[in-house]
Motif scaffolding. Structure first.
Motif, PDB file in Angstrom:
ATOM      1  N   GLY A   1     -48.264 -51.225 105.622  1.00 10.67           N
ATOM      2  CA  GLY A   1     -48.159 -51.796 106.948  1.00 10.67           C
ATOM      3  C   GLY A   1     -46.772 -52.248 107.321  1.00 10.67           C
ATOM      4  N   ASP A   2     -45.795 -52.141 106.420  1.00 10.00           N
ATOM      5  CA  ASP A   2     -44.428 -52.535 106.749  1.00 10.00           C
ATOM      6  C   ASP A   2     -43.810 -51.415 107.571  1.00 10.00           C
ATOM      7  OD1 ASP A   2     -41.872 -53.554 106.884  1.00 10.00           O
ATOM      8  OD2 ASP A   2     -41.427 -53.341 104.746  1.00 10.00           O
ATOM      9  N   LYS A   3     -43.654 -51.632 108.904  1.00  9.52           N
ATOM     10  CA  LYS A   3     -43.172 -50.572 109.792  1.00  9.52           C
ATOM     11  C   LYS A   3     -41.662 -50.328 109.611  1.00  9.52           C
ATOM     12  CE  LYS A   3     -47.028 -49.838 111.838  1.00  9.52           C
ATOM     13  NZ  LYS A   3     -47.734 -48.637 111.672  1.00  9.52           N
ATOM     14  N   THR A   4     -40.934 -51.286 109.042  1.00 11.22           N
ATOM     15  CA  THR A   4     -39.509 -51.067 108.804  1.00 11.22           C
ATOM     16  C   THR A   4     -39.263 -50.109 107.657  1.00 11.22           C
ATOM     17  OG1 THR A   4     -39.383 -52.980 107.319  1.00 11.22           O
ATOM     18  CG2 THR A   4     -38.847 -53.341 109.657  1.00 11.22           C
ATOM     19  N   ALA A   5     -40.252 -49.947 106.773  1.00  6.97           N
ATOM     20  CA  ALA A   5     -40.121 -49.047 105.619  1.00  6.97           C
ATOM     21  C   ALA A   5     -40.460 -47.611 106.022  1.00  6.97           C
ATOM     22  CB  ALA A   5     -41.021 -49.499 104.505  1.00  6.97           C
ATOM     23  N   CYS A   6     -41.076 -47.433 107.181  1.00  5.42           N
ATOM     24  CA  CYS A   6     -41.477 -46.105 107.611  1.00  5.42           C
ATOM     25  C   CYS A   6     -40.271 -45.370 108.190  1.00  5.42           C
ATOM     26  CB  CYS A   6     -42.580 -46.183 108.657  1.00  5.42           C
ATOM     27  SG  CYS A   6     -44.108 -46.887 107.998  1.00  5.42           S
ATOM     28  N   ALA A   7     -40.331 -44.077 108.117  1.00  6.54           N
ATOM     29  CA  ALA A   7     -39.261 -43.259 108.640  1.00  6.54           C
ATOM     30  C   ALA A   7     -39.305 -43.281 110.150  1.00  6.54           C
ATOM     31  CB  ALA A   7     -39.408 -41.832 108.129  1.00  6.54           C
ATOM     32  N   PRO A   8     -38.165 -43.284 110.824  1.00  2.00           N
ATOM     33  CA  PRO A   8     -38.170 -43.282 112.279  1.00  2.00           C
ATOM     34  C   PRO A   8     -38.745 -41.976 112.808  1.00  2.00           C
ATOM     35  CG  PRO A   8     -35.908 -43.180 111.440  1.00  2.00           C
ATOM     36  CD  PRO A   8     -36.817 -43.273 110.282  1.00  2.00           C
ATOM     37  N   LYS A   9     -39.406 -42.091 113.981  1.00  4.53           N
ATOM     38  CA  LYS A   9     -40.044 -40.889 114.558  1.00  4.53           C
ATOM     39  C   LYS A   9     -39.232 -40.300 115.637  1.00  4.53           C
ATOM     40  CE  LYS A   9     -44.661 -42.077 113.454  1.00  4.53           C
ATOM     41  NZ  LYS A   9     -45.948 -42.317 113.868  1.00  4.53           N
TER      42      LYS A   9
ATOM     43  N   VAL B   1     -42.660 -45.427 100.572  1.00  2.17           N
ATOM     44  CA  VAL B   1     -43.893 -44.838 101.106  1.00  2.17           C
ATOM     45  C   VAL B   1     -45.038 -45.826 100.928  1.00  2.17           C
ATOM     46  CG1 VAL B   1     -45.604 -42.996 100.749  1.00  2.17           C
ATOM     47  CG2 VAL B   1     -43.169 -42.434 100.811  1.00  2.17           C
ATOM     48  N   ALA B   2     -45.096 -46.456  99.755  1.00  6.65           N
ATOM     49  CA  ALA B   2     -46.164 -47.437  99.509  1.00  6.65           C
ATOM     50  C   ALA B   2     -46.042 -48.613 100.493  1.00  6.65           C
ATOM     51  CB  ALA B   2     -46.107 -47.928  98.088  1.00  6.65           C
ATOM     52  N   ALA B   3     -44.816 -49.102 100.789  1.00  2.39           N
ATOM     53  CA  ALA B   3     -44.623 -50.197 101.740  1.00  2.39           C
ATOM     54  C   ALA B   3     -45.021 -49.773 103.141  1.00  2.39           C
ATOM     55  CB  ALA B   3     -43.169 -50.651 101.719  1.00  2.39           C
ATOM     56  N   CYS B   4     -44.702 -48.529 103.504  1.00  3.94           N
ATOM     57  CA  CYS B   4     -45.056 -48.028 104.836  1.00  3.94           C
ATOM     58  C   CYS B   4     -46.567 -47.961 104.977  1.00  3.94           C
ATOM     59  CB  CYS B   4     -44.424 -46.669 105.068  1.00  3.94           C
ATOM     60  SG  CYS B   4     -44.786 -45.941 106.696  1.00  3.94           S
ATOM     61  N   LYS B   5     -47.252 -47.497 103.918  1.00  8.63           N
ATOM     62  CA  LYS B   5     -48.707 -47.388 103.959  1.00  8.63           C
ATOM     63  C   LYS B   5     -49.341 -48.780 103.954  1.00  8.63           C
ATOM     64  CE  LYS B   5     -49.335 -42.845 101.928  1.00  8.63           C
ATOM     65  NZ  LYS B   5     -49.886 -42.063 100.860  1.00  8.63           N
TER      66      LYS B   5
END
Length: 154
Positions: free
Chosen positions: A146-154, A140-144
């Motif tokens: 700016g790392d888009k690969t760490a974010c959950a797919p939409k 979650v911290a990586a997604c926040k």
């Protein structure tokens, strides 16, 4: 109702009449004997016979020392048998008590082992949960960040 009373009264009189006659006959003979005894012409009435003198019971045979010793030996044998039964019962009770205590100790050890295994499994699950939580928080911290690969797919 009156007929029933008459029948009952007649029955009672019929049953008690021989008793009254017998009592009168006894009284009559007693009076006759007394009058006869008072008469000058009558032969003297012999006194009633005296009851027989009580006979002395034959003396009990003296049992002696031998009989007493035999009786004591019998009693001692019975007491020894009872004591042996009591000892056997006490030994059986002690054996069962030892078995119970051993079972209780084994059950307590099994329970302690089961509790230790449960606590170990619980600690392992908690460690895994903490590791999974730390990994998720890092993602979650990586997604926040700016790392888009760490974010959950939409």
């Amino acid at each position: 109702m009156r007929t029933r009373r008459r029948i009952i009264t007649a029955l009672i009189l019929a049953l008690t009449a021989p008793l009254a006659i017998g009592a009168g006959a006894l009284a009559q003979s007693t009076d006759f004997d007394r009058i006869r005894a008072a008469s000058d012409n009558a032969p003297p009435v012999p006194p009633p016979p005296a009851p027989p003198a009580p006979q002395a019971l034959p003396p009990k045979p003296v049992e002696g020392v031998g009989a007493a010793e035999a009786l004591n030996a019998d009693i001692n044998a019975r007491n020894a048998e009872a004591a042996a039964r009591d000892r056997a019962a006490d030994e059986e009770y002690a054996r069962k008590q030892r078995e119970y205590e051993a079972r209780k100790k084994a059950d307590a050890a099994a329970y302690a082992k089961a509790m230790a295994d449960y606590e170990a499994r619980k600690a392992a699950v908690e460690r895994q949960r903490q590791a999974d939580l730390a990994a998720w928080q890092a993602q979650v911290a990586a997604c926040k960040a700016g790392d888009k690969t760490a974010c959950a797919p939409k």
